[in-house]
Design an enzyme around this catalytic site. Sequence first.
Site, PDB file in Angstrom:
ATOM      1  N   ARG A 175      12.736 -17.889  -6.386  1.00 15.33           N
ATOM      2  CA  ARG A 175      13.948 -17.199  -6.837  1.00 15.33           C
ATOM      3  C   ARG A 175      14.511 -17.989  -7.999  1.00 15.33           C
ATOM      4  NH1 ARG A 175      14.703 -12.127  -5.385  1.00 15.33           N
ATOM      5  NH2 ARG A 175      16.970 -12.215  -5.052  1.00 15.33           N
ATOM      6  N   ARG A 232      19.512 -24.662   8.479  1.00 14.83           N
ATOM      7  CA  ARG A 232      20.175 -25.534   7.508  1.00 14.83           C
ATOM      8  C   ARG A 232      21.688 -25.547   7.720  1.00 14.83           C
ATOM      9  NH1 ARG A 232      17.999 -26.591   2.635  1.00 14.83           N
ATOM     10  NH2 ARG A 232      19.947 -26.184   1.567  1.00 14.83           N
ATOM     11  N   ASP A 289      17.215 -30.508   0.116  1.00 14.99           N
ATOM     12  CA  ASP A 289      18.526 -30.827  -0.432  1.00 14.99           C
ATOM     13  C   ASP A 289      18.408 -32.036  -1.353  1.00 14.99           C
ATOM     14  OD1 ASP A 289      19.818 -28.788   0.814  1.00 14.99           O
ATOM     15  OD2 ASP A 289      20.408 -29.971   2.558  1.00 14.99           O
ATOM     16  N   GLU A 310      27.032 -17.205  -9.478  1.00 18.94           N
ATOM     17  CA  GLU A 310      25.571 -17.261  -9.300  1.00 18.94           C
ATOM     18  C   GLU A 310      25.016 -15.908  -8.885  1.00 18.94           C
ATOM     19  OE1 GLU A 310      23.927 -20.370  -6.702  1.00 18.94           O
ATOM     20  OE2 GLU A 310      25.563 -21.625  -7.458  1.00 18.94           O
ATOM     21  N   ARG A 366      27.745 -16.602  -4.954  1.00 23.01           N
ATOM     22  CA  ARG A 366      28.840 -17.561  -4.794  1.00 23.01           C
ATOM     23  C   ARG A 366      29.397 -17.946  -6.153  1.00 23.01           C
ATOM     24  NH1 ARG A 366      25.011 -22.479  -2.425  1.00 23.01           N
ATOM     25  NH2 ARG A 366      23.670 -22.613  -4.229  1.00 23.01           N
ATOM     26  N   TYR A 379      11.959 -26.530   0.433  1.00 23.64           N
ATOM     27  CA  TYR A 379      13.387 -26.260   0.236  1.00 23.64           C
ATOM     28  C   TYR A 379      14.146 -27.523   0.636  1.00 23.64           C
ATOM     29  CZ  TYR A 379      17.631 -23.323   0.705  1.00 23.64           C
ATOM     30  OH  TYR A 379      18.874 -22.757   0.590  1.00 23.64           O
ATOM     31  N   ARG A 402      29.898 -24.559  14.402  1.00 26.99           N
ATOM     32  CA  ARG A 402      30.636 -25.526  15.234  1.00 26.99           C
ATOM     33  C   ARG A 402      31.749 -24.864  16.016  1.00 26.99           C
ATOM     34  NH1 ARG A 402      30.753 -28.647  10.432  1.00 26.99           N
ATOM     35  NH2 ARG A 402      28.951 -30.025  10.338  1.00 26.99           N
TER      36      ARG A 402
END
Length: 295
Positions: free
Chosen positions: A173, A97, A274, A224, A203, A272, A101
């Site tokens: 979760r 995911r 987005d 979180e 986060r 999962y 770079r």
Amino acid sequence: MDQIAITQKIGHSQGRVFSLPINLLTINQFFGTTMSPDEARKFIQERADTSIEEPRNFEEQALKFIGPELYQAFFLGYTRKQWGKEPTEIPASILKRLPVRFNYDDNYFAHRHQGMPEHGYTSMVENILDHPNIEVKLNTELVASDIEDYDHVFWSGPLDAYFKHRLGRLQYRTLDFKRIEQTGDAQGCAVMNYTDEEVPWTRITEHKHFSPWEEHDKTLLFREYSRACEPGDIPYYPIHRTDGDTLLEQYQEAATAEKGVTFVGRLGTYRYMDMDVTIRSALDTLAEWQKAHAN
Ligand code: UDP
């Protein structure tokens, strides 16, 4: 949606801050170097575990692509906190995911067009529900006769909850959020990931950075904390395992056999996904259903 916000992430590791997702700036910051893209690629390749041909799990995928140092600093602790499992027990697809770079592009996604709904997802969903043909009934359990009474049911709740958990509970979760109100600018970016295992949260999101076209003196942050989802908690993430999931297969079989019901969304399909994929898939599912039921 005429305003575009790019969701930039910053990583917090061992008392330092880094650019995320991993890009050339992260690599140069982390190793204290000034490498060019080609130099960095070579440098990382020398550290990467080339003996791994087909990564069997998250850890092997990470070691093959970025080597042990970056893996330990940015992925190991975060992944343990997020999933409550060892990275060897989690599929390689979870790491895929994330981009890595060898230039200074720190964009999380590679999509040409990116944005947030101008007034946020809450008002977007409110606007959808505002349609005259939609009636919202809260705290209402789906009962068997509903499936007969309605032309069709689209189930977006947890897959196992539809079947009243009759074969057992699938694993999810859940997240606990700690709300923090402050004035000014608290972290200077939308999302800061805390990759050290010793920090209990994963986060912190500072929401006003998602809509930089708005002015606010105050600021709202949410920390979180990820943990196992117990009955009564809100499921957020389906947990995928490297050793297969017979229970999931059994529920998927039961779902396929179910007539008059379509299972949708992250929870209904135990995938999962987005937000953009979720919306695309909802529109496609409906279009397919309409086509099949056109008379
Ligand atoms: N991940 C990590 N460190 C990070 C960000 C992500 O180890 O700083 C791993 C972690 O296992 C996480 C997965 O990559 O669950 C996917 O990350 P993503 O940011 O896509 O998670 P989401 O936003 O869906 O919670």
